[in-house]
Design an enzyme around this catalytic site. Structure first.
Site, PDB file in Angstrom:
ATOM      1  N   TYR A 155       1.030  -1.426  -0.058  1.00 11.20           N
ATOM      2  CA  TYR A 155       0.279  -0.370  -0.041  1.00 11.20           C
ATOM      3  C   TYR A 155       0.573   1.310  -0.102  1.00 11.20           C
ATOM      4  CZ  TYR A 155      -4.285  -3.659   0.939  1.00 11.20           C
ATOM      5  OH  TYR A 155      -4.875  -3.776   1.207  1.00 11.20           O
ATOM      6  N   GLU A 156       0.511   2.496  -0.256  1.00 16.02           N
ATOM      7  CA  GLU A 156       1.587   3.360  -1.056  1.00 16.02           C
ATOM      8  C   GLU A 156       1.306   4.283   0.611  1.00 16.02           C
ATOM      9  OE1 GLU A 156      -1.302   5.319  -3.611  1.00 16.02           O
ATOM     10  OE2 GLU A 156      -2.594   6.122  -2.200  1.00 16.02           O
ATOM     11  N   SER A 157       1.166   3.469   1.605  1.00 17.92           N
ATOM     12  CA  SER A 157       1.180   3.888   2.772  1.00 17.92           C
ATOM     13  C   SER A 157       2.074   3.672   3.355  1.00 17.92           C
ATOM     14  CB  SER A 157       0.424   4.587   3.957  1.00 17.92           C
ATOM     15  OG  SER A 157      -0.304   2.949   3.685  1.00 17.92           O
TER      16      SER A 157
END
Lengths: 252, 271
Positions: free
Chosen positions: A53-55
């Site tokens: 996930y881009e987090s």
């Protein structure tokens, strides 16, 4: 239209998207339908799918579907949590991600994607969220899978704004632009599956979902859509897939 | 120092202000204090202007927005952000937009003290040409065409963290986003924390920001709600869903401003 009674448009899109993911692949996951599809794949045929996930949560294994790309459950279940510059610069950019999932407000025949504005950029009719991670996902993943509902509103002759590049203006454009990923390999809709023609790079209907017709797909496309000579029939969702999907989305 | 004093001392009319926190540790309390103090003409910088910037834009704090994704994650649109861009309410909003990778690299450049960063990205998109902050660059070694993005150097960066010690060293963990870079890129920094402690016990995956890069620390327990603070409280996903209805029309938003923040905004274009 027997299909509608047994599964919804979102369900067949999600199940078909999940089947695009193989065990062991690294998948860059956006929120919404892509996250649902990736988690469905991980719980069915692809238990070793590696979710990014881009987090910055690498190898997340959420026990329930997160609402955002940064819910606590992603960090708690990840192999490691890295910074946002690191996830883009060290993981996405060098080509370490196999599949990226993208949604779109508009898509054109070369699978260029708009998630920025409908209408004129300076004076938009509808302001959309914008780029997020999409331009670099589209540039650098080995394959991109686009998932969206198909209609004349979404499948347009020319997108109002190129947020993320598919095949640009045609064959050879990705290489010319220095985009090292493979580009959109599949576009999965509620009616069927489209893929770029190897010769023209134009999206072509390659598979038809149960219950939809070629005429219906053509009518929902804003350009003269080509049909693959060996047009396939999408296998319907299996009961097991639907059960796990409905557990995930709380519609069980 | 108290949060109101921290904001009054560090955030000025017309400043370029970055409030960072990638879904996690969003400095909500500090943003609300900026609204309450009626600070105006700000250039607001944030990768993901979610409900906090929806609130600050609707309250009339912003003249300009620099961002890469403006939505309510998993819920939908930001109605105040859209109203400002589409209709100029409560004031016209200039925008400068990027991709996440572009914004992250702009902070890296700012933190590194160099004028730009280089990445593979943006080529072929219509994002290029909308702003002077994105330009093509030729690699001096390989001749390859890449993209340069200009450094971000906010006047003030505001973040929320789990803990600080009494000397002003700050500790955060969980999803730490781009906060380290945003702090190191800024001229001044304000950090709100869940608690001030005597000793910062090590935590796996932590980021520690030494006191010398932190201008002020303010205790603000619960200061990230309805975002979350890993180890303290969870994300209030219902609050994010409920924001959609509050923000949808101007009247209900103004009621929220008045009742929740104590800062009703005039219906005109106050700046």
């Amino acid at each position: 239209m027997i299909a509608a009674a047994e599964w919804t448009a979102d369900e067949i899109m999600t199940v078909t998207a999940a089947r695009a993911l193989g065990s062991g692949m690294a998948c860059f996951v956006g929120i919404g339908l892509p996250s649902t599809a990736a988690n469905l794949a991980r719980r069915t045929h692809a238990p070793d799918l590696w979710l990014v996930y881009e987090s910055g949560t690498l190898g997340a294994k959420p026990g329930h579907l997160p609402l955002s790309i940064g819910d606590g459950i992603l960090a708690e279940t990840a192999d490691t949590v890295v910074s946002v510059p690191e996830v883009f610069n060290y993981w996405l950019q060098p080509g370490r991600i196999d599949v990226g999932f993208l949604g779109a407000a508009q898509i054109d025949r070369y699978a260029n994607i708009n998630t920025t504005v409908i209408g004129d950029y300076a004076d938009p009719a509808v302001r959309l969220p914008g780029a997020g991670g999409a331009p670099e996902i589209a540039a650098s993943c080995k394959e991109v899978v686009v998932v969206l509902r198909q209609s004349r509103r979404t499948f347009v002759d020319a997108v109002d704004f190129v947020t993320s590049v598919g095949y640009g203006t045609g064959p050879g454009d990705r290489a010319r632009l220095g985009l090292r990923g493979g580009g959109p390999g599949r576009v999965i809709t509620d009616l069927g599956v489209l893929a770029p023609d190897p010769g023209t790079a134009q999206l072509t209907l390659v598979s038809l979902h149960p219950g939809s017709t070629v005429e219906q797909v053509r009518a929902a496309t804003g350009w003269d859509l080509a049909i693959a000579p060996d047009l396939a029939a999408t296998p319907p969702p299996e009961p097991g897939e639907l059960r796990v999907l409905r557990e995930l989305t709380g519609h069980g | 120092m108290p949060l109101d004093e921290g904001v009054r001392t560090l955030v000025r009319d017309g400043d370029t202000v970055a409030l960072e926190g990638f879904t996690h540790l969003i400095p909500i309390a500090a943003g609300h204090e900026i609204i309450r103090q009626r600070i105006r003409g700000l250039t607001l910088v944030r990768m993901t202007p979610d409900i906090l910037y929806d609130q600050m834009i609707g309250a009339g704090c912003a003249r300009r927005l620099v961002f890469s994704w403006g939505g309510n994650p998993g819920v939908g649109s930001l109605h105040r952000f859209r109203d400002a861009i589409q209709n100029g309410w409560p004031a016209p909003l200039e925008i400068e937009e990027h991709s996440h990778a572009g914004m992250a690299n702009r902070y890296v450049a700012g933190a590194s003290g160099v004028p730009f960063a280089v990445l593979r990205g943006y080529t072929g998109t219509d994002l290029v040409g909308q702003t002077d902050a994105i330009k093509p660059i030729t690699c001096p070694f390989s001749g390859e065409e890449l993209t340069a993005v200009s450094a971000l150097t906010p006047d003030v960066t505001v973040i929320h963290a789990q803990r600080a010690d009494r000397a002003g060293n700050v500790q955060l963990w969980g999803i730490t986003g781009v906060q380290k870079e945003a702090v190191l890129a800024a001229r001044r920094t304000l950090v709100t924390v869940e608690e001030v402690v005597d000793t910062l016990d090590p935590v796996p995956g932590q980021v520690v920001l030494p006191a010398r890069v932190v201008t002020a620390v303010a205790a603000a327990p619960g200061g990230a709600r309805p975002s979350y603070a890993h180890g303290y409280y969870d994300r209030d996903n219902d609050a994010y869903r409920q924001w959609d209805a509050v923000a949808r029309d101007r009247a209900s938003f103004q009621r929220w401003l008045d009742e929740e923040i104590g800062a009703a905004v005039p219906s005109g274009g106050e700046r």
